[in-house]
Design a protein around this motif. Structure first.
Motif, PDB file in Angstrom:
ATOM      1  N   LYS A  46       0.837  -1.191   0.000  1.00 42.78           N
ATOM      2  CA  LYS A  46       0.000   0.000   0.000  1.00 42.78           C
ATOM      3  C   LYS A  46       0.872   1.241   0.000  1.00 42.78           C
ATOM      4  N   THR A  47       0.361   2.273  -0.682  1.00 45.68           N
ATOM      5  CA  THR A  47       1.067   3.549  -0.741  1.00 45.68           C
ATOM      6  C   THR A  47       0.268   4.580   0.067  1.00 45.68           C
ATOM      7  N   LYS A  48       0.953   5.278   0.976  1.00 47.07           N
ATOM      8  CA  LYS A  48       0.285   6.273   1.829  1.00 47.07           C
ATOM      9  C   LYS A  48       0.996   7.603   1.687  1.00 47.07           C
ATOM     10  N   LEU A  49       0.254   8.606   1.224  1.00 50.06           N
ATOM     11  CA  LEU A  49       0.809   9.947   1.041  1.00 50.06           C
ATOM     12  C   LEU A  49       0.411  10.807   2.253  1.00 50.06           C
ATOM     13  N   VAL A  50       1.405  11.335   2.948  1.00 47.48           N
ATOM     14  CA  VAL A  50       1.172  12.135   4.155  1.00 47.48           C
ATOM     15  C   VAL A  50       1.567  13.577   3.868  1.00 47.48           C
ATOM     16  N   ALA A  51       0.617  14.501   4.055  1.00 39.78           N
ATOM     17  CA  ALA A  51       0.874  15.929   3.820  1.00 39.78           C
ATOM     18  C   ALA A  51       1.725  16.518   4.948  1.00 39.78           C
ATOM     19  N   GLU A  52       2.196  17.744   4.714  1.00 34.87           N
ATOM     20  CA  GLU A  52       3.106  18.369   5.677  1.00 34.87           C
ATOM     21  C   GLU A  52       2.422  18.608   7.023  1.00 34.87           C
ATOM     22  N   ASN A  53       1.125  18.889   7.011  1.00 36.58           N
ATOM     23  CA  ASN A  53       0.395  19.169   8.250  1.00 36.58           C
ATOM     24  C   ASN A  53      -0.266  17.911   8.832  1.00 36.58           C
ATOM     25  N   GLN A  54       0.132  16.733   8.352  1.00 34.59           N
ATOM     26  CA  GLN A  54      -0.508  15.499   8.797  1.00 34.59           C
ATOM     27  C   GLN A  54       0.491  14.563   9.482  1.00 34.59           C
ATOM     28  N   ARG A  55      -0.068  13.762  10.371  1.00 36.02           N
ATOM     29  CA  ARG A  55       0.650  12.637  10.938  1.00 36.02           C
ATOM     30  C   ARG A  55      -0.310  11.453  10.907  1.00 36.02           C
ATOM     31  N   VAL A  56       0.211  10.283  10.548  1.00 35.51           N
ATOM     32  CA  VAL A  56      -0.637   9.097  10.380  1.00 35.51           C
ATOM     33  C   VAL A  56      -0.168   8.016  11.340  1.00 35.51           C
ATOM     34  N   LEU A  57      -1.095   7.502  12.114  1.00 36.99           N
ATOM     35  CA  LEU A  57      -0.801   6.377  12.995  1.00 36.99           C
ATOM     36  C   LEU A  57      -1.188   5.092  12.281  1.00 36.99           C
ATOM     37  N   VAL A  58      -0.250   4.165  12.288  1.00 37.74           N
ATOM     38  CA  VAL A  58      -0.480   2.882  11.632  1.00 37.74           C
ATOM     39  C   VAL A  58      -0.748   1.841  12.726  1.00 37.74           C
ATOM     40  N   PHE A  59      -1.923   1.242  12.659  1.00 39.63           N
ATOM     41  CA  PHE A  59      -2.303   0.208  13.622  1.00 39.63           C
ATOM     42  C   PHE A  59      -2.311  -1.157  12.930  1.00 39.63           C
ATOM     43  N   LYS A  60      -1.724  -2.114  13.617  1.00 40.15           N
ATOM     44  CA  LYS A  60      -1.743  -3.486  13.121  1.00 40.15           C
ATOM     45  C   LYS A  60      -2.475  -4.340  14.153  1.00 40.15           C
ATOM     46  N   ASN A  61      -3.595  -4.891  13.684  1.00 38.81           N
ATOM     47  CA  ASN A  61      -4.455  -5.652  14.594  1.00 38.81           C
ATOM     48  C   ASN A  61      -4.815  -4.809  15.815  1.00 38.81           C
ATOM     49  N   GLN A  62      -5.157  -3.509  15.531  1.00 38.04           N
ATOM     50  CA  GLN A  62      -5.589  -2.551  16.543  1.00 38.04           C
ATOM     51  C   GLN A  62      -4.508  -2.224  17.566  1.00 38.04           C
ATOM     52  N   GLU A  63      -3.257  -2.458  17.205  1.00 41.47           N
ATOM     53  CA  GLU A  63      -2.145  -2.087  18.066  1.00 41.47           C
ATOM     54  C   GLU A  63      -1.250  -1.133  17.299  1.00 41.47           C
ATOM     55  N   LEU A  64      -0.885   0.011  17.953  1.00 36.32           N
ATOM     56  CA  LEU A  64      -0.071   1.015  17.289  1.00 36.32           C
ATOM     57  C   LEU A  64       1.260   0.420  16.870  1.00 36.32           C
ATOM     58  N   ASP A  96       1.314  -4.941   3.291  1.00 32.12           N
ATOM     59  CA  ASP A  96       0.185  -5.397   4.115  1.00 32.12           C
ATOM     60  C   ASP A  96      -0.358  -6.685   3.497  1.00 32.12           C
ATOM     61  N   ILE A  97       0.383  -7.771   3.703  1.00 29.67           N
ATOM     62  CA  ILE A  97       0.033  -9.028   3.044  1.00 29.67           C
ATOM     63  C   ILE A  97      -1.306  -9.560   3.534  1.00 29.67           C
ATOM     64  N   LYS A  98      -1.533  -9.503   4.824  1.00 31.52           N
ATOM     65  CA  LYS A  98      -2.761 -10.073   5.383  1.00 31.52           C
ATOM     66  C   LYS A  98      -3.861  -9.024   5.594  1.00 31.52           C
ATOM     67  N   ASN A  99      -3.632  -7.825   5.064  1.00 37.83           N
ATOM     68  CA  ASN A  99      -4.628  -6.748   5.199  1.00 37.83           C
ATOM     69  C   ASN A  99      -4.958  -6.493   6.680  1.00 37.83           C
ATOM     70  N   GLU A 100      -3.879  -6.328   7.450  1.00 39.09           N
ATOM     71  CA  GLU A 100      -4.035  -6.167   8.882  1.00 39.09           C
ATOM     72  C   GLU A 100      -3.811  -4.723   9.337  1.00 39.09           C
ATOM     73  N   LEU A 101      -3.477  -3.826   8.411  1.00 40.93           N
ATOM     74  CA  LEU A 101      -3.123  -2.459   8.799  1.00 40.93           C
ATOM     75  C   LEU A 101      -4.340  -1.516   8.731  1.00 40.93           C
ATOM     76  N   GLU A 102      -4.315  -0.581   9.661  1.00 46.33           N
ATOM     77  CA  GLU A 102      -5.351   0.473   9.699  1.00 46.33           C
ATOM     78  C   GLU A 102      -4.649   1.808   9.887  1.00 46.33           C
ATOM     79  N   PHE A 103      -5.061   2.802   9.107  1.00 47.97           N
ATOM     80  CA  PHE A 103      -4.399   4.103   9.121  1.00 47.97           C
ATOM     81  C   PHE A 103      -5.357   5.157   9.710  1.00 47.97           C
TER      82      PHE A 103
END
Length: 384
Positions: free
Chosen positions: A4-22, A35-42
């Protein structure tokens, strides 16, 4: 798709959770993540809001070292208030006992802590900055997972010629001079009681009162009072004006109800003196002095007024008749005395005759005299 490709702007911060854990924190830029098992949440955050308001912010901050590199944390004691500055500008006020989580990259952030344990008065500099920032009307605070609005400061204004009494949590603290004052009202109930120290006029108008002889009177009373002891007045009564008004009202009823109408009309100062005697001590007990009191009007019912006018008219007529008879008696007695004097004094008699002749001649155009002056005098006297 595993990558997966995630573009983060200058005024943004993205938390990546895997199985609901940061798992990671993404900074500005383009990120490619497997994200082979589709376990990530942004979860994307806008750092311009400054506040990290994730519902699990406290746990995430405590358990994740990488997140602590992006977040600043402050904890206020229950007796502290925080002044939040961003780039040296006051942005808000933080309530006591609050946890504050802010994005470090939002600006140069500092929190100035103010103790409100013993002194809750806000100094002039802090008050100016808070009002300039508009932080006293809609202050943003973080309380757990929500942002709330609160008014942190009680603005108290004591006007000219007044004295202000400051009460905190129901307890009297001190007197306030005329001017603007401000106090922190976190954890406290701040109240101002203000008293006018000038002489005040009270009007007790339209009082329907029965006299002792059951005549209905409408009386208007005026009184002047002055507050001498504001602390005593505040602790004694809820409202000085209301207490003084009711005290004057009851005293007026007592003064009028124990006297007949004739007594009240004959002694016009009775009501004033009696009301003052009844009221002055009661007002003194609450720190108020009674300077003056006086009846402005005594209004009688229509029928009573007409009867009273007839009585007065009859009395005046009788008095006029007595005066008339007295004057007539006095005039008769004067004539009698004059006659006795002239009886034994021919010269005086002759002068009175000449006086009478003078008055008659003033009204006659021409006069023919026979027999000389003696004949004229005898004729005039005979005619008279």
């Amino acid at each position: 798709m595993f990558r997966k490709t995630k573009l983060v702007a200058e005024n943004q911060r993205v938390l990546v959770f895997k199985n609901q854990e940061l798992n990671n924190v993404l900074t500005p830029g383009k990120h490619k993540i497997w994200d082979i098992k589709n376990e990530l949440e942004f979860v994307t955050f806008d750092i311009n809001t400054m506040y990290f308001s994730e519902k699990n912010a406290e746990r995430l901050y405590r358990n994740n070292k990488e997140l602590r590199e992006h977040i600043s944390h402050w904890k206020l004691e229950c007796t502290e208030v925080g002044l939040l500055y961003v780039n040296d500008l006051l942005r808000g006020v933080v309530a006591p006992s609050e946890h504050l989580y802010l994005w470090k990259d939002a600006g140069e952030i500092r929190l100035e802590k103010v103790s409100i344990d013993e002194n809750i008065e806000v100094d002039d500099k802090a008050l100016f900055l808070i009002n300039r920032a508009g932080a006293n009307t809609s202050t943003r605070l973080i309380k757990s997972e929500r942002t709330v609005a609160i008014k942190p400061i009680a603005d108290l204004n004591v006007v000219k010629d007044h004295v202000g009494l400051l009460y905190v949590n129901g307890q009297f603290i001190k007197r306030l001079a005329p001017g603007q004052h401000a106090f922190w009202q976190f954890n406290h109930t701040v109240e101002l009681k203000s008293f006018d120290c000038r002489t005040q006029m009270l009007e007790v108008s339209g009082q329907e009162i029965l006299s002792k002889d059951r005549v209905s009177l409408r009386i208007n009373l005026s009184a002047s009072i002055k507050v001498n002891d504001a602390e005593l007045a505040a602790s004694s009564v809820e409202s000085v004006d209301d207490f003084a008004y009711k005290t004057l009202q009851l005293a007026l009823r007592e003064a009028v109800g124990t006297k007949s109408l004739d007594d009240i009309l004959l002694d016009k100062l009775y009501v004033n003196e009696t009301v003052k005697e009844l009221v002055v001590e009661r007002l003194s007990d609450i720190g108020v002095s009674l300077l003056s009191v006086g009846v402005k009007d005594i209004i009688l019912p229509g029928e009573t007024k007409a009867i009273l006018n007839q009585v007065v008219e009859a009395q005046k007529a009788a008095e006029a008749n007595v005066i008339k008879r007295r004057e007539e008696t006095s005039a008769t007695r004067s004539l009698h005395n004059t006659a006795k004097v002239m009886e034994n004094n021919p010269t005086l008699m002759r002068l009175k005759e000449l006086e009478a002749l003078e008055k008659v001649s003033e009204k006659i155009g021409s006069l023919t005299v026979y027999g000389g002056l003696e004949g004229l005098m005898n004729g005039v006297v005979k005619i008279a």
